[in-house]
Write a protein that holds these residues in place. Structure first.
Motif, PDB file in Angstrom:
ATOM      1  N   PHE A 293       0.844  -1.179   0.000  1.00  0.00           N
ATOM      2  CA  PHE A 293       0.000   0.000   0.000  1.00  0.00           C
ATOM      3  C   PHE A 293       0.889   1.242   0.000  1.00  0.00           C
ATOM      4  CE2 PHE A 293      -2.142   3.305   2.591  1.00  0.00           C
ATOM      5  CZ  PHE A 293      -3.215   3.555   1.745  1.00  0.00           C
ATOM      6  N   ALA A 294       0.508   2.229  -0.785  1.00  0.00           N
ATOM      7  CA  ALA A 294       1.283   3.470  -0.837  1.00  0.00           C
ATOM      8  C   ALA A 294       0.388   4.647  -0.465  1.00  0.00           C
ATOM      9  CB  ALA A 294       1.856   3.674  -2.236  1.00  0.00           C
ATOM     10  N   TYR A 295       0.949   5.521   0.359  1.00  0.00           N
ATOM     11  CA  TYR A 295       0.215   6.723   0.746  1.00  0.00           C
ATOM     12  C   TYR A 295       1.021   7.933   0.326  1.00  0.00           C
ATOM     13  CZ  TYR A 295      -1.960  10.414   3.401  1.00  0.00           C
ATOM     14  OH  TYR A 295      -2.583  11.592   3.734  1.00  0.00           O
ATOM     15  N   ASP A 296       0.374   8.902  -0.284  1.00  0.00           N
ATOM     16  CA  ASP A 296       1.079  10.105  -0.697  1.00  0.00           C
ATOM     17  C   ASP A 296       0.292  11.331  -0.268  1.00  0.00           C
ATOM     18  OD1 ASP A 296       3.437  10.513  -3.082  1.00  0.00           O
ATOM     19  OD2 ASP A 296       2.265  12.270  -2.474  1.00  0.00           O
ATOM     20  N   SER A 297       1.007  12.312   0.265  1.00  0.00           N
ATOM     21  CA  SER A 297       0.313  13.511   0.744  1.00  0.00           C
ATOM     22  C   SER A 297      -0.161  14.382  -0.424  1.00  0.00           C
ATOM     23  CB  SER A 297       1.239  14.312   1.661  1.00  0.00           C
ATOM     24  OG  SER A 297       2.388  14.699   0.943  1.00  0.00           O
ATOM     25  N   ASP A 298       0.379  14.113  -1.616  1.00  0.00           N
ATOM     26  CA  ASP A 298      -0.045  14.877  -2.798  1.00  0.00           C
ATOM     27  C   ASP A 298      -1.281  14.201  -3.396  1.00  0.00           C
ATOM     28  OD1 ASP A 298      -0.401  16.088  -5.226  1.00  0.00           O
ATOM     29  OD2 ASP A 298       1.658  15.766  -5.949  1.00  0.00           O
ATOM     30  N   PRO A 299      -2.414  14.884  -3.391  1.00  0.00           N
ATOM     31  CA  PRO A 299      -3.649  14.240  -3.880  1.00  0.00           C
ATOM     32  C   PRO A 299      -3.572  13.842  -5.360  1.00  0.00           C
ATOM     33  CG  PRO A 299      -4.092  16.477  -3.059  1.00  0.00           C
ATOM     34  CD  PRO A 299      -2.624  16.253  -2.933  1.00  0.00           C
ATOM     35  N   THR A 300      -2.684  14.500  -6.136  1.00  0.00           N
ATOM     36  CA  THR A 300      -2.587  14.123  -7.555  1.00  0.00           C
ATOM     37  C   THR A 300      -1.885  12.766  -7.714  1.00  0.00           C
ATOM     38  OG1 THR A 300      -0.518  15.328  -7.838  1.00  0.00           O
ATOM     39  CG2 THR A 300      -2.542  16.519  -8.379  1.00  0.00           C
ATOM     40  N   VAL A 301      -1.070  12.393  -6.726  1.00  0.00           N
ATOM     41  CA  VAL A 301      -0.449  11.059  -6.752  1.00  0.00           C
ATOM     42  C   VAL A 301      -1.428  10.058  -6.138  1.00  0.00           C
ATOM     43  CG1 VAL A 301       1.514   9.644  -5.955  1.00  0.00           C
ATOM     44  CG2 VAL A 301       1.877  12.045  -6.583  1.00  0.00           C
ATOM     45  N   GLY A 302      -2.040  10.458  -5.015  1.00  0.00           N
ATOM     46  CA  GLY A 302      -3.075   9.644  -4.386  1.00  0.00           C
ATOM     47  C   GLY A 302      -2.544   8.438  -3.645  1.00  0.00           C
ATOM     48  N   ASN A 303      -3.477   7.668  -3.133  1.00  0.00           N
ATOM     49  CA  ASN A 303      -3.131   6.450  -2.409  1.00  0.00           C
ATOM     50  C   ASN A 303      -3.463   5.267  -3.309  1.00  0.00           C
ATOM     51  OD1 ASN A 303      -2.786   8.242  -0.279  1.00  0.00           O
ATOM     52  ND2 ASN A 303      -4.964   8.048   0.255  1.00  0.00           N
ATOM     53  N   TYR A 304      -2.678   4.250  -3.211  1.00  0.00           N
ATOM     54  CA  TYR A 304      -2.945   3.102  -4.083  1.00  0.00           C
ATOM     55  C   TYR A 304      -2.422   1.801  -3.497  1.00  0.00           C
ATOM     56  CZ  TYR A 304       1.808   4.277  -5.657  1.00  0.00           C
ATOM     57  OH  TYR A 304       3.128   4.580  -5.697  1.00  0.00           O
ATOM     58  N   ILE A 305      -3.012   0.725  -4.016  1.00  0.00           N
ATOM     59  CA  ILE A 305      -2.581  -0.622  -3.654  1.00  0.00           C
ATOM     60  C   ILE A 305      -1.781  -1.143  -4.844  1.00  0.00           C
ATOM     61  CG2 ILE A 305      -3.397  -2.986  -3.205  1.00  0.00           C
ATOM     62  CD1 ILE A 305      -5.975  -1.663  -2.063  1.00  0.00           C
ATOM     63  N   PHE A 306      -0.709  -1.845  -4.597  1.00  0.00           N
ATOM     64  CA  PHE A 306       0.051  -2.410  -5.710  1.00  0.00           C
ATOM     65  C   PHE A 306       0.417  -3.869  -5.438  1.00  0.00           C
ATOM     66  CE2 PHE A 306       4.078  -2.209  -3.467  1.00  0.00           C
ATOM     67  CZ  PHE A 306       3.948  -1.120  -2.631  1.00  0.00           C
ATOM     68  N   ALA A 307       0.575  -4.631  -6.505  1.00  0.00           N
ATOM     69  CA  ALA A 307       0.954  -6.048  -6.367  1.00  0.00           C
ATOM     70  C   ALA A 307       1.775  -6.468  -7.580  1.00  0.00           C
ATOM     71  CB  ALA A 307      -0.293  -6.913  -6.258  1.00  0.00           C
ATOM     72  N   TYR A 308       2.870  -7.148  -7.324  1.00  0.00           N
ATOM     73  CA  TYR A 308       3.744  -7.661  -8.386  1.00  0.00           C
ATOM     74  C   TYR A 308       3.855  -9.173  -8.259  1.00  0.00           C
ATOM     75  CZ  TYR A 308       5.921  -3.011  -9.016  1.00  0.00           C
ATOM     76  OH  TYR A 308       6.174  -1.704  -9.262  1.00  0.00           O
ATOM     77  N   PHE A 309       4.053  -9.807  -9.389  1.00  0.00           N
ATOM     78  CA  PHE A 309       4.372 -11.232  -9.370  1.00  0.00           C
ATOM     79  C   PHE A 309       5.469 -11.450 -10.407  1.00  0.00           C
ATOM     80  CE2 PHE A 309       3.729 -15.496 -11.226  1.00  0.00           C
ATOM     81  CZ  PHE A 309       3.976 -16.248 -10.081  1.00  0.00           C
ATOM     82  N   ASP A 310       6.614 -11.925  -9.980  1.00  0.00           N
ATOM     83  CA  ASP A 310       7.737 -12.172 -10.897  1.00  0.00           C
ATOM     84  C   ASP A 310       7.802 -13.648 -11.209  1.00  0.00           C
ATOM     85  OD1 ASP A 310       8.806  -9.570 -11.053  1.00  0.00           O
ATOM     86  OD2 ASP A 310       9.777  -9.826  -9.110  1.00  0.00           O
ATOM     87  N   TYR A 311       7.661 -13.971 -12.485  1.00  0.00           N
ATOM     88  CA  TYR A 311       7.775 -15.368 -12.893  1.00  0.00           C
ATOM     89  C   TYR A 311       8.918 -15.489 -13.896  1.00  0.00           C
ATOM     90  CZ  TYR A 311       6.842 -19.837 -15.025  1.00  0.00           C
ATOM     91  OH  TYR A 311       6.990 -21.110 -15.496  1.00  0.00           O
TER      92      TYR A 311
END
Lengths: 342, 203
Positions: A293-311
């Motif tokens: 999870f990422a939190y950013d104080s800049d509303p233009t960047v916003g907060n988001y969930i991320f997920a990676y899978f390396d195969y």
């Protein structure tokens, strides 16, 4: 006649092992060094993306790229180059992205002094600038004071002094414009130092644009290496200018077996802006996955969930990356990072 | 529309490369016989040769996860990393000090067939590899955790398993038999341990 030939052949067959020459470590080392003298490697990248922007489902390729790496090493001399064709201009000088870097190097006094000269030389002293680089690479893995990150590089000369645990680098940019004054070039001098404190950690110090009035960029970082399974780094950046900017970043990760928990925090002190990533990683032998999870104080960047899978399969790597922006409306992008290395 | 076709074409090319990457390797069995008994060789308990098949099965087929595969150049003669697993066990002292001094590998004609890579050599190899990029973080982590260190301590009742590689021009699998000699210091006493590795069914 046939019998004589047969007997001779048999004698030769029996005698061969007797005449066999022993291969010493030195012989083998020479052969291996000769084989590794030249190297051509490369990769093809393709990043197709499905994106939902709140109204439409989009499909495009964020990047396609062909990269070729060349190196030639002969004793103390070396030549290194990277050629790259890409739809995204990421050239060090902002020029057409064909030659990413090309430089020659020579190691003197038993590699105590290494001199490099060329274009787009990757340099490695500057710890990540908390204000700039962290925001570009919002990835818990690469946020932190790393000395192996290839930054934009310089066109010119670089001197590396290695003695004991210390490594000092002096970078002299050389401008390609014929009207550039010597005094202007000297102003852009950069100097960096890396000191390895055995069993404790690594200190990095770097100053760029040393003599430019109101242009100095100073960074200092420390990587902790004293605690098993714990990686921790902190850094500070000061950028002089009409409005001086200060940045601060901390990065920490803890590993328990195949699992790693990582957090990175970066703050632009001057503008009271900050960003934080937290992620959990799982490393299997042939694949890995992480989500956070990422939190950013800049509303233009916003907060988001991320997920990676390396195969990984042979020379092929597939990394699906999902990013869900928690704005209003909720948007998402699914990118398939594909790489074929050769 | 045209761009979509280009992407589709590249996707097909990638799929072809993926299929190309899935080559099958032969799993040849080896006898790994350590010379002498455990008391003589202590704390080395065992040395096992992991052929290419076992290496890739354990650590993957890609240089992104497997630091024990040599990243060969296009169109030039190949170099190989040959992987071995070594286990240590301490049964007596409370804590022992081990320092690896050197390792050599000879074929049956006493020719050196590989160069022992120390941990730092392997890390340096990957750090100077232009092709590996950000994957170095993972590879370095793996090497730090798994690779045979130059120095380490082992406690009573503890078992430690490490991996190490020899760099070579010919794959070790091409040899019927080879002998690995490891010179090390055990509580400041110099010791030498030999292991004979031979193909099953070879004489």
């Amino acid at each position: 006649m046939k019998r004589i030939i047969l007997v001779l052949a048999l004698v030769l067959l029996v005698a061969l092992p007797v005449f066999a020459q022993e291969v010493t470590v030195e012989d083998l080392n020479k052969k291996l060094t000769a084989l590794a003298k030249y190297s051509w490697t490369g990769a093809v990248y393709l990043w197709p993306t499905f994106e939902y922007d709140g109204t439409d489902l989009l499909f495009y390729s964020g990047r396609y790229r062909l990269r070729m790496n060349f190196s030639y090493k002969d004793g103390i001399y070396g030549v290194f180059a990277r050629l790259q064709w890409s739809n995204t201009d990421m050239a060090p000088t902002g020029a057409v992205d064909i030659i990413k870097y090309a430089y020659g190097q020579v190691g003197l006094f038993n590699n105590m002094l290494i001199v490099r000269g060329g274009i787009g030389i990757p340099y490695s002293y500057t710890p990540w600038t908390a204000v700039g680089e962290n925001i570009v690479y919002v990835d818990p893995f690469f946020v932190g004071a790393k000395d192996n990150i290839v930054l934009a590089g310089i066109d010119g000369l670089k001197f590396d002094l290695n003695f004991g645990p210390a490594n000092i680098g002096i970078m002299v940019p050389v401008n390609q414009t014929a009207t550039t004054k010597l005094a202007d070039q000297i102003q852009d001098l950069a100097i960096g130092a890396k000191v390895n404190l055995e069993g404790i950690g690594v200190i990095y110090l770097c100053a760029e644009n040393l003599l430019v009035q109101n242009g100095l960029v100073f960074s200092a970082a420390f990587e902790l290496g004293a605690v098993e399974n714990l990686y921790a780094a902190a850094k500070f950046v000061y950028m002089a200018g009409a409005t001086a900017t200060m940045g601060f970043g901390v990065s920490a990760s803890y590993t328990i077996g195949s699992i790693m928990i990582a957090n990175d925090f970066v703050m632009d002190i001057t503008n009271s802006a900050f960003h934080d990533d937290i992620a959990v990683f799982y490393f299997a032998d042939t694949w890995d996955v992480y989500a956070g999870f990422a939190y950013d104080s800049d509303p233009t960047v916003g907060n988001y969930i991320f997920a990676y899978f390396d195969y990984y399969a042979g020379k092929f790597t597939l990394t699906p990356y999902l990013k869900i922006n928690l704005g209003n409306p909720v948007t998402f992008a699914l990118t398939f990072y594909m790489t074929y290395a050769f | 529309m045209k761009k979509k076709y280009i992407i589709l074409f590249i996707l097909i090319v990638f799929f072809y490369f993926y299929l190309e990457s899935c080559e099958t390797l032969e799993n040849i069995s080896y006898n790994c016989k350590i010379i002498g008994n455990f008391e003589e060789n202590k704390p080395i308990e065992n040395i096992i040769f992991l052929n290419e098949y076992l290496n890739q099965k354990k650590f993957g087929t890609n240089i992104g996860t497997n630091p024990f595969i040599y990243d060969n150049s296009i169109g030039l003669n190949k170099i190989y990393f040959n992987l071995l697993e070594i286990s240590f066990y301490e049964n007596n002292d409370n804590e022992s000090k081990v320092e690896i001094l050197n390792a050599v590998v000879l074929d049956s004609n006493a020719n050196n067939i590989g160069i022992f890579m120390k941990k730092d050599d392997l890390i340096n190899y990957w750090e100077s590899n232009q092709n590996i990029g950000k994957e170095i973080v993972k590879l370095k982590r793996k090497i730090e955790n798994l690779y045979l260190p130059n120095n380490f301590r082992i406690k009573k009742g503890e078992k430690k398993i490490y991996y190490f590689v020899f760099k070579s021009i010919q794959k070790f699998e091409e040899f019927e038999k080879f002998i690995i000699t490891i010179k090390f210091s055990y509580n400041d006493k110099i010791k030498i341990v030999k292991t004979e590795i031979s193909k099953v069914n070879s004489k």
